[in-house]
Design a protein around this motif. Structure first.
Motif, PDB file in Angstrom:
ATOM      1  N   ALA A   4      36.693  37.986  25.013  1.00  0.00           N
ATOM      2  CA  ALA A   4      37.016  37.256  26.244  1.00  0.00           C
ATOM      3  C   ALA A   4      36.327  35.892  26.244  1.00  0.00           C
ATOM      4  CB  ALA A   4      36.590  38.074  27.456  1.00  0.00           C
ATOM      5  N   GLU A   5      35.106  35.813  25.691  1.00  0.00           N
ATOM      6  CA  GLU A   5      34.373  34.554  25.617  1.00  0.00           C
ATOM      7  C   GLU A   5      35.117  33.543  24.741  1.00  0.00           C
ATOM      8  OE1 GLU A   5      29.732  33.256  24.891  1.00  0.00           O
ATOM      9  OE2 GLU A   5      30.601  34.848  23.654  1.00  0.00           O
ATOM     10  N   THR A   6      35.618  34.001  23.590  1.00  0.00           N
ATOM     11  CA  THR A   6      36.372  33.109  22.693  1.00  0.00           C
ATOM     12  C   THR A   6      37.612  32.561  23.389  1.00  0.00           C
ATOM     13  OG1 THR A   6      35.601  34.316  20.741  1.00  0.00           O
ATOM     14  CG2 THR A   6      37.604  32.989  20.489  1.00  0.00           C
ATOM     15  N   VAL A   7      38.324  33.431  24.124  1.00  0.00           N
ATOM     16  CA  VAL A   7      39.544  33.009  24.819  1.00  0.00           C
ATOM     17  C   VAL A   7      39.199  32.012  25.928  1.00  0.00           C
ATOM     18  CG1 VAL A   7      41.527  33.789  26.171  1.00  0.00           C
ATOM     19  CG2 VAL A   7      40.713  35.167  24.248  1.00  0.00           C
ATOM     20  N   CYS A   8      38.064  32.214  26.611  1.00  0.00           N
ATOM     21  CA  CYS A   8      37.638  31.259  27.644  1.00  0.00           C
ATOM     22  C   CYS A   8      37.500  29.856  27.069  1.00  0.00           C
ATOM     23  CB  CYS A   8      36.295  31.689  28.234  1.00  0.00           C
ATOM     24  SG  CYS A   8      36.415  33.060  29.390  1.00  0.00           S
ATOM     25  N   TYR A   9      36.840  29.745  25.920  1.00  0.00           N
ATOM     26  CA  TYR A   9      36.619  28.431  25.323  1.00  0.00           C
ATOM     27  C   TYR A   9      37.926  27.838  24.807  1.00  0.00           C
ATOM     28  CZ  TYR A   9      31.781  29.974  25.645  1.00  0.00           C
ATOM     29  OH  TYR A   9      30.578  30.433  26.121  1.00  0.00           O
TER      30      TYR A   9
ATOM     31  N   GLU B 213      40.137  40.417  32.447  1.00  0.00           N
ATOM     32  CA  GLU B 213      38.811  40.279  31.827  1.00  0.00           C
ATOM     33  C   GLU B 213      38.448  38.813  31.617  1.00  0.00           C
ATOM     34  OE1 GLU B 213      40.593  44.183  30.752  1.00  0.00           O
ATOM     35  OE2 GLU B 213      41.283  42.102  30.602  1.00  0.00           O
ATOM     36  N   VAL B 214      39.415  38.018  31.180  1.00  0.00           N
ATOM     37  CA  VAL B 214      39.164  36.609  30.918  1.00  0.00           C
ATOM     38  C   VAL B 214      38.939  35.848  32.224  1.00  0.00           C
ATOM     39  CG1 VAL B 214      40.166  34.487  29.985  1.00  0.00           C
ATOM     40  CG2 VAL B 214      40.403  36.634  28.729  1.00  0.00           C
ATOM     41  N   VAL B 215      39.755  36.126  33.230  1.00  0.00           N
ATOM     42  CA  VAL B 215      39.600  35.448  34.528  1.00  0.00           C
ATOM     43  C   VAL B 215      38.243  35.775  35.138  1.00  0.00           C
ATOM     44  CG1 VAL B 215      40.461  35.318  36.897  1.00  0.00           C
ATOM     45  CG2 VAL B 215      42.073  35.302  34.979  1.00  0.00           C
ATOM     46  N   ASP B 216      37.827  37.056  35.060  1.00  0.00           N
ATOM     47  CA  ASP B 216      36.520  37.451  35.607  1.00  0.00           C
ATOM     48  C   ASP B 216      35.393  36.690  34.934  1.00  0.00           C
ATOM     49  OD1 ASP B 216      37.774  39.207  37.280  1.00  0.00           O
ATOM     50  OD2 ASP B 216      37.337  41.004  36.076  1.00  0.00           O
ATOM     51  N   LEU B 217      35.482  36.519  33.616  1.00  0.00           N
ATOM     52  CA  LEU B 217      34.436  35.801  32.884  1.00  0.00           C
ATOM     53  C   LEU B 217      34.424  34.320  33.256  1.00  0.00           C
ATOM     54  CD1 LEU B 217      32.271  36.268  30.679  1.00  0.00           C
ATOM     55  CD2 LEU B 217      33.971  35.592  29.000  1.00  0.00           C
ATOM     56  N   LEU B 218      35.615  33.731  33.447  1.00  0.00           N
ATOM     57  CA  LEU B 218      35.713  32.308  33.785  1.00  0.00           C
ATOM     58  C   LEU B 218      35.085  31.999  35.144  1.00  0.00           C
ATOM     59  CD1 LEU B 218      39.337  31.556  32.539  1.00  0.00           C
ATOM     60  CD2 LEU B 218      37.276  30.367  31.760  1.00  0.00           C
ATOM     61  N   VAL B 219      35.350  32.834  36.126  1.00  0.00           N
ATOM     62  CA  VAL B 219      34.876  32.537  37.490  1.00  0.00           C
ATOM     63  C   VAL B 219      33.475  33.066  37.746  1.00  0.00           C
ATOM     64  CG1 VAL B 219      37.219  32.480  38.396  1.00  0.00           C
ATOM     65  CG2 VAL B 219      35.941  34.629  38.457  1.00  0.00           C
TER      66      VAL B 219
ATOM     67  N   SER C 250      30.269  25.923  33.739  1.00  0.00           N
ATOM     68  CA  SER C 250      31.070  25.157  32.780  1.00  0.00           C
ATOM     69  C   SER C 250      32.404  24.760  33.393  1.00  0.00           C
ATOM     70  CB  SER C 250      31.310  25.981  31.515  1.00  0.00           C
ATOM     71  OG  SER C 250      30.099  26.314  30.898  1.00  0.00           O
ATOM     72  N   LEU C 251      32.950  25.668  34.204  1.00  0.00           N
ATOM     73  CA  LEU C 251      34.239  25.402  34.844  1.00  0.00           C
ATOM     74  C   LEU C 251      34.131  24.252  35.845  1.00  0.00           C
ATOM     75  CD1 LEU C 251      37.188  26.348  35.111  1.00  0.00           C
ATOM     76  CD2 LEU C 251      36.415  27.971  36.842  1.00  0.00           C
ATOM     77  N   ALA C 252      33.043  24.253  36.620  1.00  0.00           N
ATOM     78  CA  ALA C 252      32.844  23.173  37.602  1.00  0.00           C
ATOM     79  C   ALA C 252      32.713  21.823  36.891  1.00  0.00           C
ATOM     80  CB  ALA C 252      31.594  23.465  38.428  1.00  0.00           C
ATOM     81  N   GLU C 253      31.978  21.788  35.777  1.00  0.00           N
ATOM     82  CA  GLU C 253      31.845  20.553  35.006  1.00  0.00           C
ATOM     83  C   GLU C 253      33.197  20.088  34.460  1.00  0.00           C
ATOM     84  OE1 GLU C 253      29.002  21.278  31.954  1.00  0.00           O
ATOM     85  OE2 GLU C 253      27.335  21.589  33.349  1.00  0.00           O
TER      86      GLU C 253
ATOM     87  N   ILE D  63      41.363  23.420  39.273  1.00  0.00           N
ATOM     88  CA  ILE D  63      41.868  24.429  38.335  1.00  0.00           C
ATOM     89  C   ILE D  63      41.861  25.786  39.048  1.00  0.00           C
ATOM     90  CG2 ILE D  63      41.542  25.553  36.096  1.00  0.00           C
ATOM     91  CD1 ILE D  63      39.914  23.048  35.256  1.00  0.00           C
ATOM     92  N   HIS D  64      43.030  26.426  39.116  1.00  0.00           N
ATOM     93  CA  HIS D  64      43.163  27.736  39.764  1.00  0.00           C
ATOM     94  C   HIS D  64      43.448  28.798  38.698  1.00  0.00           C
ATOM     95  CE1 HIS D  64      43.200  25.864  43.714  1.00  0.00           C
ATOM     96  NE2 HIS D  64      44.037  24.942  43.208  1.00  0.00           N
ATOM     97  N   PHE D  65      43.105  30.033  39.050  1.00  0.00           N
ATOM     98  CA  PHE D  65      43.274  31.142  38.093  1.00  0.00           C
ATOM     99  C   PHE D  65      44.072  32.268  38.720  1.00  0.00           C
ATOM    100  CE2 PHE D  65      39.431  28.901  36.971  1.00  0.00           C
ATOM    101  CZ  PHE D  65      39.601  28.702  35.609  1.00  0.00           C
ATOM    102  N   GLN D  66      44.903  32.862  37.890  1.00  0.00           N
ATOM    103  CA  GLN D  66      45.713  33.994  38.359  1.00  0.00           C
ATOM    104  C   GLN D  66      45.693  35.100  37.276  1.00  0.00           C
ATOM    105  OE1 GLN D  66      49.599  33.072  40.040  1.00  0.00           O
ATOM    106  NE2 GLN D  66      50.466  34.899  39.051  1.00  0.00           N
ATOM    107  N   PRO D  67      45.091  36.257  37.580  1.00  0.00           N
ATOM    108  CA  PRO D  67      45.080  37.344  36.586  1.00  0.00           C
ATOM    109  C   PRO D  67      46.468  37.971  36.448  1.00  0.00           C
ATOM    110  CG  PRO D  67      43.995  38.048  38.622  1.00  0.00           C
ATOM    111  CD  PRO D  67      44.350  36.602  38.802  1.00  0.00           C
ATOM    112  N   GLU D  68      46.859  38.268  35.224  1.00  0.00           N
ATOM    113  CA  GLU D  68      48.151  38.886  34.940  1.00  0.00           C
ATOM    114  C   GLU D  68      47.912  40.239  34.257  1.00  0.00           C
ATOM    115  OE1 GLU D  68      51.233  38.072  35.623  1.00  0.00           O
ATOM    116  OE2 GLU D  68      50.804  36.159  36.601  1.00  0.00           O
ATOM    117  N   ALA D  69      48.363  41.286  34.889  1.00  0.00           N
ATOM    118  CA  ALA D  69      48.115  42.640  34.377  1.00  0.00           C
ATOM    119  C   ALA D  69      48.793  42.889  33.031  1.00  0.00           C
ATOM    120  CB  ALA D  69      48.590  43.680  35.392  1.00  0.00           C
ATOM    121  N   LEU D  70      49.925  42.221  32.769  1.00  0.00           N
ATOM    122  CA  LEU D  70      50.672  42.452  31.539  1.00  0.00           C
ATOM    123  C   LEU D  70      50.189  41.593  30.362  1.00  0.00           C
ATOM    124  CD1 LEU D  70      54.315  42.769  32.953  1.00  0.00           C
ATOM    125  CD2 LEU D  70      52.707  44.585  32.383  1.00  0.00           C
ATOM    126  N   TYR D  71      49.245  40.685  30.612  1.00  0.00           N
ATOM    127  CA  TYR D  71      48.736  39.834  29.540  1.00  0.00           C
ATOM    128  C   TYR D  71      47.657  40.577  28.753  1.00  0.00           C
ATOM    129  CZ  TYR D  71      50.977  35.417  30.977  1.00  0.00           C
ATOM    130  OH  TYR D  71      51.871  34.428  31.262  1.00  0.00           O
TER     131      TYR D  71
END
Length: 486
Positions: free
Chosen positions: A413-418, A444-450, A456-459, A468-476
């Motif tokens: 999830a960390e790799t995908v965030c970056y 999992e990725v959205v939870d780690l980002l926020v 890092s996101l605020a910067e 920047i807005h986030f939307q979790p997708e169950a099928l992803y």
């Protein structure tokens, strides 16, 4: 050794398990939608000749064109003459009688030969040859000479075909061998007649269904004590087959009418599930890791929790000995073929290496698939090959994971965030007129980002000057994301 053969039949598939002394050793599976093709004979048509590969592609009516190498084409060349090339042997559009020697494996089509062989109870006919061979598994030299002499006489009388005497022929009389040879001679005449009238791409001869094939090939070993079948219809077919060709097997056939599934009775289902796992636990506490790849299969031996011997060298030796026996069983059970690399735990003493290698060779003696084992290499690896004619158990029962594509791992999830951060920078620079950005990603990725990456996101928001807005997708899946401009 006492063997039992268990036959489980449903309308969709037939499964056969070979159990030796209560332990599952081999599994055969044939599905009604996709029957095995090995030993089938087709009338094919050469669709393409490849001089650079010394091979040709042949249309035989299958989903993928089959492969025919120049070395698998029978020709009448004499000793000393130059080896003919593929272009000398076949040409595009030519009709040809071929036999399947390997089922389609993965993305590869079936492997073909024109050296046709037809098996029966005691013999294998070689229509294009006149020589006589005897199975290496018949150890008595006197018996080998007797069988070779009898078959030499039969071959001289027929004057047309060669034969290989199978292991099941040990101890049988001349009359039985003659009956088998005559049966094969008539069958070959029928196949030739069909081939003349058949259209290219059609089956000329089809091998027996799985249950009958296993009875024919395994029933004559003398070690099979019982064949249990859970289908009355299949039991009657096997009984009729045995009455005509294997009368000594009739008393060993048994219909199983019990309410509890036959495979559950012998713990076969659990063993099949274990055979699909990477890790194989050894009784001592050690374990194997088996990885099957396109190029080869690798097996790693580890001591695990085993610490029981007097010193380290003795502990390693005992673990490797147990692993050698387990590996021989796993190769049969999983039907692993091709190149196999075994990484035993490093041993210092040459005698220990020799004994472990001998244990592996002994374990492979009961395997009907041909194998070749090399000495321990300078890196401490054992290289071996095992003949592969059909798909492995994993390939028959499983498919590649749709999430990882068969890699066996996912980006964290960390790799995908970056990756998302870099994609946001790229999009913001390329489309400066966008008002905001929406990121679609797994939960999992959205939870780690926020959460952990919120600073890092605020910067990043301050740098690109856009919310920047986030939307979790169950099928992803964890690796899947989209950055949407709004």
């Amino acid at each position: 050794m006492s063997d039992e053969i268990l036959v489980n039949v449903t309308p969709q598939e037939t499964r056969v398990a070979v159990v030796e002394n209560g332990v599952l050793q081999e599994v055969f599976i044939e599905r009604s939608r996709r029957r095995g093709l090995v030993s089938n004979i087709y009338k094919g048509k050469i669709s393409r000749v490849l001089p650079g590969m010394q091979a040709a592609f042949v249309e035989v009516g299958l989903a993928r064109t089959a492969f025919l190498h120049a070395s698998d084409i029978a020709h009448s060349g004499r000793e000393g003459e130059p080896t003919p090339t593929i272009s000398d042997l076949v040409h595009e559009g030519q009709e040809i009688l071929v036999q399947v020697v390997k089922d389609p494996l993965g993305s590869k089509g079936a492997r073909l030969t024109t050296h046709v062989t037809i098996p029966s109870r005691y013999l294998v006919m070689m229509p294009d040859d006149t020589s006589v061979g005897v199975s290496q598994k018949i150890e008595s030299e006197a018996e080998r000479l007797r069988l070779k002499a009898l078959m030499g006489q039969i071959t001289n009388e027929q004057g047309e075909h060669g034969y290989i005497v199978r292991t099941a022929a040990e101890g049988v009389d001349e009359e039985a061998l003659r009956a088998d040879a005559e049966f094969l001679r008539r069958l070959w005449a029928t196949i030739q007649e069909r081939s003349h009238s058949a259209k290219p791409g059609s089956v000329v001869y089809e091998d027996l269904p799985l249950a009958l094939r296993v009875l024919r090939d395994l029933g004559g070993s003398g070690e099979v004590e019982k064949v249990r079948i859970d289908s009355r219809g299949t039991y009657r077919k096997l009984e009729g087959f045995a009455r005509d060709f294997m009368p000594e097997m009739i008393s060993k056939l048994e219909h199983y009418p019990g309410g509890r599934p036959l495979f559950d009775l012998y713990n076969v289902e659990d063993e099949i599930d274990k055979a699909l796992e990477r890790k194989v636990q050894l009784k001592s506490g050690g374990y194997l890791i088996i990885d099957q790849t396109e190029a080869m299969t690798t097996i790693d031996v580890n001591t695990g929790a085993f610490v029981g011997a007097r010193n380290l060298e003795e502990t390693i030796f005992k673990t490797n000995l147990e692993a050698a026996q387990a590996i021989a069983r796993q190769l049969r059970l999983r039907n692993l073929g091709g190149i196999i690399i075994i990484d035993f735990i490093d041993m210092l003493e040459e005698e220990h290496k020799r004994q472990v290698l001998r244990a592996l060779e002994r374990g492979m003696e009961r395997d009907r698939a041909k194998s070749h084992i090399c000495e321990v290499s300078s890196l401490g690896l054992v290289e071996m090959t095992r003949k592969r004619t059909r798909e492995s158990l994993e390939h028959v029962l499983c498919e590649a994971c749709p999430t990882c594509g068969g890699r066996g791992s996912l980006k964290s999830a960390e790799t995908v965030c970056y990756e998302i951060f870099r994609e946001i920078l790229r999009e913001a620079r390329q489309f400066a007129d966008a008002r905001k950005l929406l990121v679609l990603a797994s939960q999992e990725v959205v939870d780690l980002l926020v959460d952990e990456e919120s600073n890092s996101l605020a910067e990043l928001e301050a740098f690109v000057g856009k919310p920047i807005h986030f939307q979790p997708e169950a099928l992803y899946s964890q690796e899947h994301y989209d950055v949407v401009l709004m």
